[in-house]
Design a protein around this motif. Structure first.
Motif, PDB file in Angstrom:
ATOM      1  N   GLU A 137      19.280 -95.366  21.322  1.00 48.29           N
ATOM      2  CA  GLU A 137      20.267 -94.640  20.513  1.00 48.29           C
ATOM      3  C   GLU A 137      21.365 -94.062  21.405  1.00 48.29           C
ATOM      4  O   GLU A 137      22.535 -94.042  21.039  1.00 48.29           O
ATOM      5  CB  GLU A 137      19.572 -93.480  19.785  1.00 48.29           C
ATOM      6  N   HIS A 138      20.938 -93.574  22.569  1.00 47.05           N
ATOM      7  CA  HIS A 138      21.885 -92.974  23.526  1.00 47.05           C
ATOM      8  C   HIS A 138      22.931 -94.002  23.954  1.00 47.05           C
ATOM      9  O   HIS A 138      24.122 -93.707  24.001  1.00 47.05           O
ATOM     10  CB  HIS A 138      21.141 -92.458  24.751  1.00 47.05           C
ATOM     11  N   ALA A 139      22.462 -95.211  24.261  1.00 45.56           N
ATOM     12  CA  ALA A 139      23.379 -96.259  24.707  1.00 45.56           C
ATOM     13  C   ALA A 139      24.301 -96.679  23.563  1.00 45.56           C
ATOM     14  O   ALA A 139      25.474 -97.004  23.776  1.00 45.56           O
ATOM     15  CB  ALA A 139      22.592 -97.451  25.246  1.00 45.56           C
ATOM     16  N   SER A 140      23.763 -96.659  22.350  1.00 46.36           N
ATOM     17  CA  SER A 140      24.569 -97.025  21.195  1.00 46.36           C
ATOM     18  C   SER A 140      25.736 -96.039  21.013  1.00 46.36           C
ATOM     19  O   SER A 140      26.862 -96.427  20.701  1.00 46.36           O
ATOM     20  CB  SER A 140      23.653 -97.049  19.971  1.00 46.36           C
ATOM     21  N   LEU A 195      30.502-105.155  28.091  1.00 47.33           N
ATOM     22  CA  LEU A 195      29.167-104.674  27.739  1.00 47.33           C
ATOM     23  C   LEU A 195      28.158-105.328  28.676  1.00 47.33           C
ATOM     24  O   LEU A 195      28.188-106.544  28.859  1.00 47.33           O
ATOM     25  CB  LEU A 195      28.827-105.101  26.311  1.00 47.33           C
ATOM     26  N   LEU A 196      27.282-104.511  29.253  1.00 41.30           N
ATOM     27  CA  LEU A 196      26.307-105.059  30.208  1.00 41.30           C
ATOM     28  C   LEU A 196      24.895-104.607  29.868  1.00 41.30           C
ATOM     29  O   LEU A 196      24.640-103.422  29.650  1.00 41.30           O
ATOM     30  CB  LEU A 196      26.652-104.581  31.626  1.00 41.30           C
ATOM     31  N   HIS A 197      23.970-105.575  29.829  1.00 40.93           N
ATOM     32  CA  HIS A 197      22.549-105.227  29.795  1.00 40.93           C
ATOM     33  C   HIS A 197      21.885-105.830  31.018  1.00 40.93           C
ATOM     34  O   HIS A 197      22.149-106.980  31.374  1.00 40.93           O
ATOM     35  CB  HIS A 197      21.861-105.749  28.526  1.00 40.93           C
ATOM     36  N   VAL A 198      21.032-105.044  31.662  1.00 43.91           N
ATOM     37  CA  VAL A 198      20.288-105.542  32.810  1.00 43.91           C
ATOM     38  C   VAL A 198      18.831-105.731  32.393  1.00 43.91           C
ATOM     39  O   VAL A 198      18.180-104.774  31.977  1.00 43.91           O
ATOM     40  CB  VAL A 198      20.373-104.572  34.008  1.00 43.91           C
ATOM     41  N   VAL A 199      18.358-106.963  32.496  1.00 38.28           N
ATOM     42  CA  VAL A 199      16.947-107.237  32.215  1.00 38.28           C
ATOM     43  C   VAL A 199      16.165-106.675  33.395  1.00 38.28           C
ATOM     44  O   VAL A 199      16.314-107.144  34.525  1.00 38.28           O
ATOM     45  CB  VAL A 199      16.686-108.752  32.059  1.00 38.28           C
ATOM     46  N   SER A 219      17.412-104.603  39.127  1.00 37.68           N
ATOM     47  CA  SER A 219      17.205-103.170  38.972  1.00 37.68           C
ATOM     48  C   SER A 219      18.462-102.585  38.300  1.00 37.68           C
ATOM     49  O   SER A 219      19.569-102.748  38.816  1.00 37.68           O
ATOM     50  CB  SER A 219      16.980-102.567  40.355  1.00 37.68           C
ATOM     51  N   PRO A 220      18.316-101.944  37.125  1.00 37.48           N
ATOM     52  CA  PRO A 220      19.497-101.571  36.329  1.00 37.48           C
ATOM     53  C   PRO A 220      20.572-100.782  37.084  1.00 37.48           C
ATOM     54  O   PRO A 220      21.749-101.173  37.048  1.00 37.48           O
ATOM     55  CB  PRO A 220      18.898-100.749  35.188  1.00 37.48           C
ATOM     56  N   GLY A 221      20.197 -99.715  37.792  1.00 31.58           N
ATOM     57  CA  GLY A 221      21.204 -98.883  38.474  1.00 31.58           C
ATOM     58  C   GLY A 221      22.062 -99.692  39.438  1.00 31.58           C
ATOM     59  O   GLY A 221      23.296 -99.775  39.285  1.00 31.58           O
ATOM     60  N   ARG A 262      15.822 -95.728  26.838  1.00 32.89           N
ATOM     61  CA  ARG A 262      14.659 -95.946  25.974  1.00 32.89           C
ATOM     62  C   ARG A 262      13.338 -95.873  26.723  1.00 32.89           C
ATOM     63  O   ARG A 262      12.282 -95.949  26.123  1.00 32.89           O
ATOM     64  CB  ARG A 262      14.786 -97.284  25.245  1.00 32.89           C
ATOM     65  N   THR A 263      13.397 -95.690  28.049  1.00 35.07           N
ATOM     66  CA  THR A 263      12.137 -95.698  28.793  1.00 35.07           C
ATOM     67  C   THR A 263      11.707 -94.320  29.279  1.00 35.07           C
ATOM     68  O   THR A 263      10.599 -94.161  29.770  1.00 35.07           O
ATOM     69  CB  THR A 263      12.224 -96.643  30.019  1.00 35.07           C
ATOM     70  N   GLY A 264      12.572 -93.337  29.160  1.00 32.90           N
ATOM     71  CA  GLY A 264      12.287 -92.042  29.788  1.00 32.90           C
ATOM     72  C   GLY A 264      11.468 -91.102  28.929  1.00 32.90           C
ATOM     73  O   GLY A 264      11.151 -91.369  27.779  1.00 32.90           O
ATOM     74  N   LEU A 265      11.131 -89.959  29.522  1.00 32.77           N
ATOM     75  CA  LEU A 265      10.427 -88.913  28.801  1.00 32.77           C
ATOM     76  C   LEU A 265      11.431 -88.154  27.930  1.00 32.77           C
ATOM     77  O   LEU A 265      12.551 -87.899  28.357  1.00 32.77           O
ATOM     78  CB  LEU A 265       9.806 -87.915  29.789  1.00 32.77           C
ATOM     79  N   SER A 298      17.044 -91.813  35.093  1.00 35.27           N
ATOM     80  CA  SER A 298      17.237 -92.191  36.497  1.00 35.27           C
ATOM     81  C   SER A 298      18.391 -93.186  36.667  1.00 35.27           C
ATOM     82  O   SER A 298      19.066 -93.178  37.691  1.00 35.27           O
ATOM     83  CB  SER A 298      15.946 -92.773  37.070  1.00 35.27           C
ATOM     84  N   VAL A 299      18.619 -94.021  35.661  1.00 37.73           N
ATOM     85  CA  VAL A 299      19.706 -94.998  35.777  1.00 37.73           C
ATOM     86  C   VAL A 299      21.058 -94.278  35.712  1.00 37.73           C
ATOM     87  O   VAL A 299      21.925 -94.484  36.577  1.00 37.73           O
ATOM     88  CB  VAL A 299      19.602 -96.086  34.672  1.00 37.73           C
ATOM     89  N   SER A 300      21.223 -93.409  34.711  1.00 36.93           N
ATOM     90  CA  SER A 300      22.514 -92.701  34.614  1.00 36.93           C
ATOM     91  C   SER A 300      22.729 -91.796  35.829  1.00 36.93           C
ATOM     92  O   SER A 300      23.853 -91.658  36.317  1.00 36.93           O
ATOM     93  CB  SER A 300      22.636 -91.916  33.302  1.00 36.93           C
TER      94      SER A 300
HETATM   95  N1  LIG Z   1      18.383-101.994  31.673  1.00 35.37           N
HETATM   96  C1  LIG Z   1      19.563-101.392  31.449  1.00 35.37           C
HETATM   97  N2  LIG Z   1      20.677-102.141  31.293  1.00 35.37           N
HETATM   98  C2  LIG Z   1      21.869-101.544  31.069  1.00 35.37           C
HETATM   99  N3  LIG Z   1      22.036-100.214  30.959  1.00 35.37           N
HETATM  100  C3  LIG Z   1      20.958 -99.433  31.101  1.00 35.37           C
HETATM  101  C4  LIG Z   1      19.667 -99.964  31.364  1.00 35.37           C
HETATM  102  N4  LIG Z   1      18.791 -98.925  31.454  1.00 35.37           N
HETATM  103  C5  LIG Z   1      19.509 -97.810  31.275  1.00 35.37           C
HETATM  104  N5  LIG Z   1      20.808 -98.091  31.056  1.00 35.37           N
HETATM  105  C6  LIG Z   1      21.917 -97.149  30.811  1.00 35.37           C
HETATM  106  O1  LIG Z   1      21.581 -95.896  31.355  1.00 35.37           O
HETATM  107  C7  LIG Z   1      21.496 -94.909  30.321  1.00 35.37           C
HETATM  108  C8  LIG Z   1      20.385 -93.939  30.668  1.00 35.37           C
HETATM  109  O2  LIG Z   1      19.151 -94.601  30.686  1.00 35.37           O
HETATM  110  P1  LIG Z   1      18.012 -94.269  31.774  1.00 35.37           P
HETATM  111  O3  LIG Z   1      17.212 -95.517  31.944  1.00 35.37           O
HETATM  112  O4  LIG Z   1      18.636 -93.624  32.945  1.00 35.37           O
HETATM  113  O5  LIG Z   1      17.147 -93.127  31.017  1.00 35.37           O
HETATM  114  P2  LIG Z   1      15.671 -93.164  30.478  1.00 35.37           P
HETATM  115  O6  LIG Z   1      15.318 -94.552  30.026  1.00 35.37           O
HETATM  116  O7  LIG Z   1      15.574 -92.062  29.469  1.00 35.37           O
HETATM  117  O8  LIG Z   1      14.796 -92.737  31.739  1.00 35.37           O
HETATM  118  P3  LIG Z   1      14.172 -93.621  32.948  1.00 35.37           P
HETATM  119  O9  LIG Z   1      14.532 -95.060  32.743  1.00 35.37           O
HETATM  120  O10 LIG Z   1      14.764 -93.030  34.172  1.00 35.37           O
HETATM  121  O11 LIG Z   1      12.701 -93.378  32.853  1.00 35.37           O
HETATM  122  C9  LIG Z   1      21.291 -95.705  29.029  1.00 35.37           C
HETATM  123  O12 LIG Z   1      21.724 -94.987  27.875  1.00 35.37           O
HETATM  124  C10 LIG Z   1      22.155 -96.920  29.311  1.00 35.37           C
HETATM  125  O13 LIG Z   1      23.528 -96.583  29.123  1.00 35.37           O
END
Ligand SMILES: Nc1ncnc2c1ncn2[C@@H]1O[C@H](COP(=O)(O)OP(=O)(O)OP(=O)(O)O)[C@@H](O)[C@H]1O
Ligand SMILES: [Mg+2]
Length: 150
Positions: free
Chosen positions: A12-15, A34-38, A99-101, A123-126, A133-135
């Motif tokens: 939802e945050h990314a949306s 627009l970028l998604h990292v697998v 690695s996304p970051g 979508r993966t965090g607490l 960690s990615v942001s």
């Molecule tokens: N695999 C990905 N590909 C592209 N963008 C991503 C990816 N993962 C995270 N992001 C970007 O980073 C933002 C923050 O996500 P992040 O992964 O940092 O937080 P989290 O999932 O809540 O916690 P964490 O992954 O650190 O446990 C997302 O809203 C999105 O914009």
């Protein structure tokens, strides 16, 4: 501001980040990428051959990666269509592996992005953490401006 990169992970945050990035792209008449990292890498071919020879079952691993890849393709396509439906032109999509970051940072460099837009969380965090960690990593290391959308 000519080039904006927005990173999406299906949350939802990314949306929300996509909506904000779309508005900025319109305002600045910028290209929007627009970028998604697998977030994991396929097994190297040599390892696959070895696993087959040793009769080690890896179908599940391969299947998981293929699903993640398809999901990534669908994610960026859906977001791009939503933006184009709102009349935005100059939208491009990218799906990368790794690695996304670091990958977000590398793509930003490659595109010479003026701005990276990310969600504060994904979508993966607490639920309790304020910043994923990615942001965090992107905000600390990017050479261009970064917008963290809450
Ligand atoms: N695999 C990905 N590909 C592209 N963008 C991503 C990816 N993962 C995270 N992001 C970007 O980073 C933002 C923050 O996500 P992040 O992964 O940092 O937080 P989290 O999932 O809540 O916690 P964490 O992954 O650190 O446990 C997302 O809203 C999105 O914009
Ligand atoms: Mg995450």
């Amino acid at each position: 501001m000519k080039t904006i990169l927005v990173a999406v992970d299906g949350s939802e945050h990314a949306s929300k980040a996509v909506d904000v990035a779309g508005k900025l792209a319109r305002l600045y008449d910028a290209r929007l990428h627009l970028l998604h990292v697998v977030p994991f890498e396929p097994l190297p071919e040599g390892l696959v051959a070895f696993a087959l020879a040793e009769k080690i079952p890896i179908e599940e691993e391969v299947g998981r990666w293929q699903s993640a890849r398809l999901l990534g393709d669908a994610l960026v396509r859906e977001a791009a269509e939503r933006l184009r439906g709102q009349g935005l032109e100059g939208v491009e999509t990218h799906v990368e592996e790794g690695s996304p970051g670091p990958v977000i940072l590398a793509v930003a460099e490659r595109l010479e992005a003026d701005l990276i837009v990310v969600g504060s969380r994904g979508r993966t965090g607490l639920a309790a953490t304020l910043l994923g960690s990615v942001s965090h990593r992107v905000a600390l290391n990017a050479r261009c401006s970064v917008l963290i959308v809450r």
